[in-house]
Design a protein around this motif. Structure first.
Motif, PDB file in Angstrom:
ATOM      1  N   PRO A  95      19.088 -47.444 -34.026  1.00  0.00           N
ATOM      2  CA  PRO A  95      17.701 -47.007 -34.256  1.00  0.00           C
ATOM      3  C   PRO A  95      17.151 -46.122 -33.140  1.00  0.00           C
ATOM      4  N   HIS A  96      17.601 -46.372 -31.886  1.00  0.00           N
ATOM      5  CA  HIS A  96      17.029 -45.615 -30.771  1.00  0.00           C
ATOM      6  C   HIS A  96      17.653 -44.235 -30.615  1.00  0.00           C
ATOM      7  N   THR A  97      18.736 -43.938 -31.325  1.00  0.00           N
ATOM      8  CA  THR A  97      19.377 -42.623 -31.208  1.00  0.00           C
ATOM      9  C   THR A  97      18.760 -41.677 -32.224  1.00  0.00           C
ATOM     10  N   GLY A  98      17.573 -41.174 -31.926  1.00  0.00           N
ATOM     11  CA  GLY A  98      16.818 -40.360 -32.880  1.00  0.00           C
ATOM     12  C   GLY A  98      17.529 -39.095 -33.287  1.00  0.00           C
ATOM     13  N   ARG A  99      18.097 -38.387 -32.344  1.00  0.00           N
ATOM     14  CA  ARG A  99      18.743 -37.117 -32.651  1.00  0.00           C
ATOM     15  C   ARG A  99      19.930 -37.341 -33.586  1.00  0.00           C
ATOM     16  N   GLU A 100      20.789 -38.324 -33.250  1.00  0.00           N
ATOM     17  CA  GLU A 100      21.970 -38.563 -34.056  1.00  0.00           C
ATOM     18  C   GLU A 100      21.588 -39.070 -35.452  1.00  0.00           C
ATOM     19  N   ARG A 101      20.560 -39.890 -35.541  1.00  0.00           N
ATOM     20  CA  ARG A 101      20.113 -40.374 -36.840  1.00  0.00           C
ATOM     21  C   ARG A 101      19.574 -39.216 -37.688  1.00  0.00           C
ATOM     22  N   ALA A 102      18.823 -38.319 -37.035  1.00  0.00           N
ATOM     23  CA  ALA A 102      18.268 -37.179 -37.767  1.00  0.00           C
ATOM     24  C   ALA A 102      19.373 -36.274 -38.289  1.00  0.00           C
TER      25      ALA A 102
END
Length: 925
Positions: free
Chosen positions: A752-759
């Motif tokens: 959840p905290h890896t915003g760039r990779e999730r996006a």
């Protein structure tokens, strides 16, 4: 003269007494260079101006044995028509001096002194007829006994003569060592006049008079500190800096005139003073009163007195020179052989007294050709200490000196191994050339222990994992080892496990065990553990906090450069690029001052990776090029993929495909592709292949990364986002099912905290679905990226979101997002994503709500101009020359044209693209 008003006052009082008929004698004393002669002559000029007569003589060492030599000078300067001394002391009596000194009561001596005394009376009466007679004798310690005995007798016995005698003597004015000290008249006839060092105020006055007020204000404190109040030294500095005082703001320089003044003073001092000064210069920082006395063969009393004399001279303070340049001047004044011999003696003395090796080694370096076999271990120990203190140049000098000395084979191998370890940081190419020899030495068991482990580290970095593994096996096979060997072996083991995970797994499967070595302190342990945690667990909250702890610790100088590099990479991989960039900038000065070229290059590569992640392409390019300037590609070893990967991505993102292609042809060690260090390069190369429409080659690189990191148990999207890259390659190849599987798996793996990779995972999944599903996923991706420092990713997602909106007929909103995407890309100098809208044209045409027919109306004026020329067969370079723009700009325009017109290549451009200004004259060209 400065700071001499009290002395002038005393001399004038004595002259006044002599004027009244009471003979007086002044003994002017002070260290060499303090102006005793200058004071005497300046006072004499004042006395003559006031009506006195003046006779002068200067005693010299060469005439000390000549009877009445000083009196002869006085008579020669008088107005007497004859020389009474020549008449009274015939030259045929060569033994007269011995007679006068051994038996002054002999008849010959008595008659001689009586006649000289009468002649002196006649001289005084004649010269003082109109006013007092001032007699000045310089350097009285060199005067002949007969002259001084006669003169002192005259002063003591003649009560009514208008005579004033001034004598100068070096030192503190104590005349007990002189043979005629008993003949000196007592007080009040004899008065001591002591010259002291210039005060800070006096030094300032001297500089202001010679150089002006501004220079005096700037330099007076420093001049006083260097010269210790010695006027001669100060004048030498003044002469050396006259031009600088007028024309520049250069710092104070010790030049030829200061050197001349220094050497002149010491040569006029007692012989012991010069020898002691030279000895202090030779011993350097190791000098002590005890060591100095033993070096010179002096007892404590003599050494102490010599140091006091040099201290009064203004040369030393607390047993050391006031300025380090003083020692250099004294050493340069010696011949090469003299210096070498003195340093050799100093080294031997220090070895006898167990002086630390680094201090002894400096003497050995200066001893030059006088090195011996047993000096080599001292040089080795000193080199290790120098490197630990970041004195790289000194460490190299010590080891190179040791290597040049004839030595036995095993001792030579130890020196070579140490030399290679230091050279790796300063000149990696030189270190690489030594590794084959050292590898053979390890295999032959000629090089063991900690030095063998250090060779293993070189093998590891240079890509020879097999040799590094074998080296570690041999070190572990030792039945027992000391703490240094254990620590070096553990460091090699840790780095092998991180850099070459396959070798670590092979060792574990073979059941190899390390022996019971004592391991107290392993260099780089925290960095390796942090890196392993990030690889296996990703940049979790705990891992990132540990990285930040290391960064905070470095504020007090606790952290090593290795810890700094790893910690910055971990923080950046956690998508906190703002903090990572702030930390990196704060330590740039420390990094620039590090003696290791390889570490400075690694730091530059780290900053390049952070800048690339932030979308700062020009900054990333600059740092990557700095890294490759500091250490060339062939000497980077398995780390070369880091700066090369950054440059490859920058060129791809900016459309500089020719420059990117050059980087793909660079020869790289095969071992790099078996290490996590090489995965960033493979990723960059795959993205380049995708940009130039080679999806099969791109997919192979992305899947290779996936296979590697999965086998190594470090499949972390924040570090290796290979699935999102592979999705776009699969779509290009029409493998939609595989693309969706990869995108779905990537999204599951994103924390959840890896915003760039999730996006980016949402973006990849959106590319695989129908248009309405796509819009929802792209909206989530935009929302996740907004506010993060990821302008390129956001621009690409916005571009695809615009395509999706256009597909459902929302042209107005699509244009707005397209404009926003273009602004973001223009801000960082990137081109539109060549992988956007991949393999969707056919599918979208069959959907219920199809996109309207693309037309040239969607193109800007600049894009239409480039597209029209491309449609007519002109190459990018021809278009660039035609429109007076760069090839990169042409490529960027064409990428946008392809996306807007929904075509894949220039052959698909419609023939009806016309721009009169662009195509005018094309056919003629």
């Amino acid at each position: 003269m400065y700071d001499r008003s009290e002395q002038f006052a005393v001399l004038h009082e004595l002259l006044a007494a002599a004027r009244r008929g009471s003979p007086r004698l002044a003994v002017v004393s002070g260290p060499t260079g303090f102006g005793k002669s200058e004071l005497m002559h300046a006072f004499a000029a004042q006395a003559v101006a006031a009506g006195a007569s003046y006779l002068a003589a200067t005693a010299s060492r060469t005439e000390q044995k000549v009877p009445f030599g000083v009196l002869t000078q006085l008579f020669d300067g008088s107005d007497l028509p004859h020389d009474p001394v020549a008449e009274l002391v015939p030259p045929v009596n060569d033994n007269l001096s011995d007679v006068l000194s051994r038996d002054p009561s002999s008849p010959i001596a008595g008659r001689t002194f009586q006649r000289v005394h009468r002649a002196l009376l006649e001289l005084v009466e004649q010269e003082s007829a109109a006013g007092p007679l001032v007699v000045g004798i310089d350097d009285i310690h060199y005067a002949d006994h007969a002259s001084m005995q006669s003169l002192f007798t005259l002063v003591r016995r003649v009560r009514a003569a208008r005579l004033f005698v001034i004598l100068t003597v070096p030192g503190d004015g104590q005349l007990l060592d002189l043979p005629f000290h008993a003949d000196i008249p007592p007080s009040p006839y004899s008065v001591p006049v002591r010259l002291t060092a210039l005060t800070p105020h006096g030094t300032r006055e001297l500089l202001e008079h010679e150089l002006g007020r501004a220079a005096a204000q700037r330099w007076a404190p420093e001049v006083h500190a260097i010269c210790g109040g010695n006027p001669q030294f100060a004048r030498g500095l003044v002469d050396d800096n006259r031009l600088a005082a007028v024309d520049s703001d250069d710092p104070l320089a010790l030049g030829a005139q200061y050197s001349k003044a220094l050497l002149a003073c010491l040569h006029r001092c007692a012989r012991t003073g010069l020898e002691v000064a030279r000895a202090i210069a030779v011993l350097g920082d190791a000098v002590s009163e005890r060591l100095l006395g033993q070096f010179l063969g002096l007892d404590h009393k003599s050494t102490d007195r010599a140091l006091r004399d040099l201290n009064q001279l203004g040369l030393v303070h607390d047993g050391r020179f006031r300025h380090q340049g003083t020692g250099t001047i004294l050493l340069d004044a010696m011949t090469y052989e003299e210096r070498s011999e003195q340093h050799r003696r100093a080294a031997d003395l220090m070895i006898q007294h167990n002086v630390p090796a680094p201090i002894v080694a400096r003497q050995l370096l200066a001893a030059g050709h006088m090195l011996r076999q047993h000096d080599v271990p001292v040089l080795q120990e000193a080199a290790a200490h120098a490197w630990s203190m970041r004195e790289a140049r000194l460490a190299l000098d010590l080891l190179e000196t040791a290597a040049r000395k004839d030595q036995d084979h095993l001792l030579g191998l130890r020196t070579t191994a140490m030399l290679a370890g230091v050279e790796f940081h300063v000149d990696p190419g030189a270190a690489a050339r030594r590794v084959p020899l050292l590898t053979r030495a390890v295999l032959d068991d000629e090089l063991t222990g900690g030095l063998a482990a250090s060779v293993g580290m070189l093998q590891l970095v240079l890509g020879d994992s097999r040799s590094a593994t074998e080296t570690l096996r041999r070190v572990d096979a030792l039945p027992g080892c000391d703490s240094a060997t254990g620590s070096a072996a553990e460091a090699l083991r840790m780095w092998l496990s991180v850099v070459y995970p396959d070798s670590a797994q092979a060792r574990a499967e073979s059941g190899e065990q390390q022996q019971g070595c004592c391991v107290l302190n392993v260099p780089g342990r925290e960095a390796v553990q942090l890196l392993k945690s990030a690889l296996t667990a990703g940049p979790s909250h705990e891992v990132v906090e540990e990285a930040k702890r290391l960064l905070r610790a470095s504020k007090v100088g606790v952290v090593a450069m290795l810890d700094l590099v790893v910690a910055l990479l971990v923080v950046a991989s956690a998508d906190d690029t703002v903090a990572a960039d702030r930390w990196a900038k704060s330590y740039q000065t420390e990094a620039d001052s590090h003696p290791s070229r390889i570490w400075r290059a690694m730091y530059a590569a780290t900053r390049a990776e952070i800048a690339l992640r932030r979308g700062a392409l020009s900054e990333a390019k600059r740092h990557a090029e700095t890294a490759l300037t500091l250490v060339s590609v062939e000497h980077w070893g398995i780390g070369a993929g880091r700066p090369l990967g950054v440059l490859l991505q920058v060129f791809t993102l900016t459309g500089s495909y020719e420059r990117a292609a050059e980087l793909t042809r660079v020869a790289l060690p095969a071992a790099m592709f078996r290490s996590p260090l090489g995965m960033s390069y493979l990723t960059a190369r795959g993205r380049y292949f995708l940009a130039i429409n080679q999806p099969a080659a791109a997919l192979e690189d992305f899947l290779t990364v996936g296979r590697r990191v999965s086998a190594w148990n470090c499949d972390q999207p924040a570090l290796f986002p290979w699935r999102t890259d592979a999705v776009r390659a699969c779509l290009r190849l029409g493998r939609e099912r595989q693309a969706r599987q990869l995108a779905t798996e990537e999204l599951k793996r994103c924390a959840p905290h890896t915003g760039r990779e999730r996006a980016t995972a949402l973006w990849a999944l959106a590319l695989c679905g129908p248009v309405y599903e796509r819009l929802n996923l792209l909206e989530q991706a935009v929302e996740t990226l907004t506010g993060r420092e990821a302008p390129i990713e956001l621009a690409y997602v916005l571009g695809d979101q615009a395509d999706a909106l256009r597909a459902v007929g929302q042209e107005s909103k699509a244009r707005m997002l397209e404009w926003r995407s273009g602004r973001l890309l223009d801000a960082v100098g990137a081109i539109a994503a060549p992988t956007s809208g991949i393999a969707r044209g056919d599918r979208e045409a069959t959907e219920q709500t199809a996109a309207p027919q693309a037309s040239a109306e969607a193109l800007t004026k600049a894009e239409l101009r480039v597209a029209a020329l491309a449609a007519r067969g002109m190459s990018n370079r021809q278009i660039a020359r035609r429109l007076f723009i760069t090839v990169s700009t042409v490529e960027q325009h064409l990428t946008r044209v392809y996306r807007k017109l929904k075509v894949k290549r220039r052959d698909d451009l419609p023939d009806n693209l016309v721009d009169d200004d662009a195509v005018d004259g094309v056919s003629a060209a």
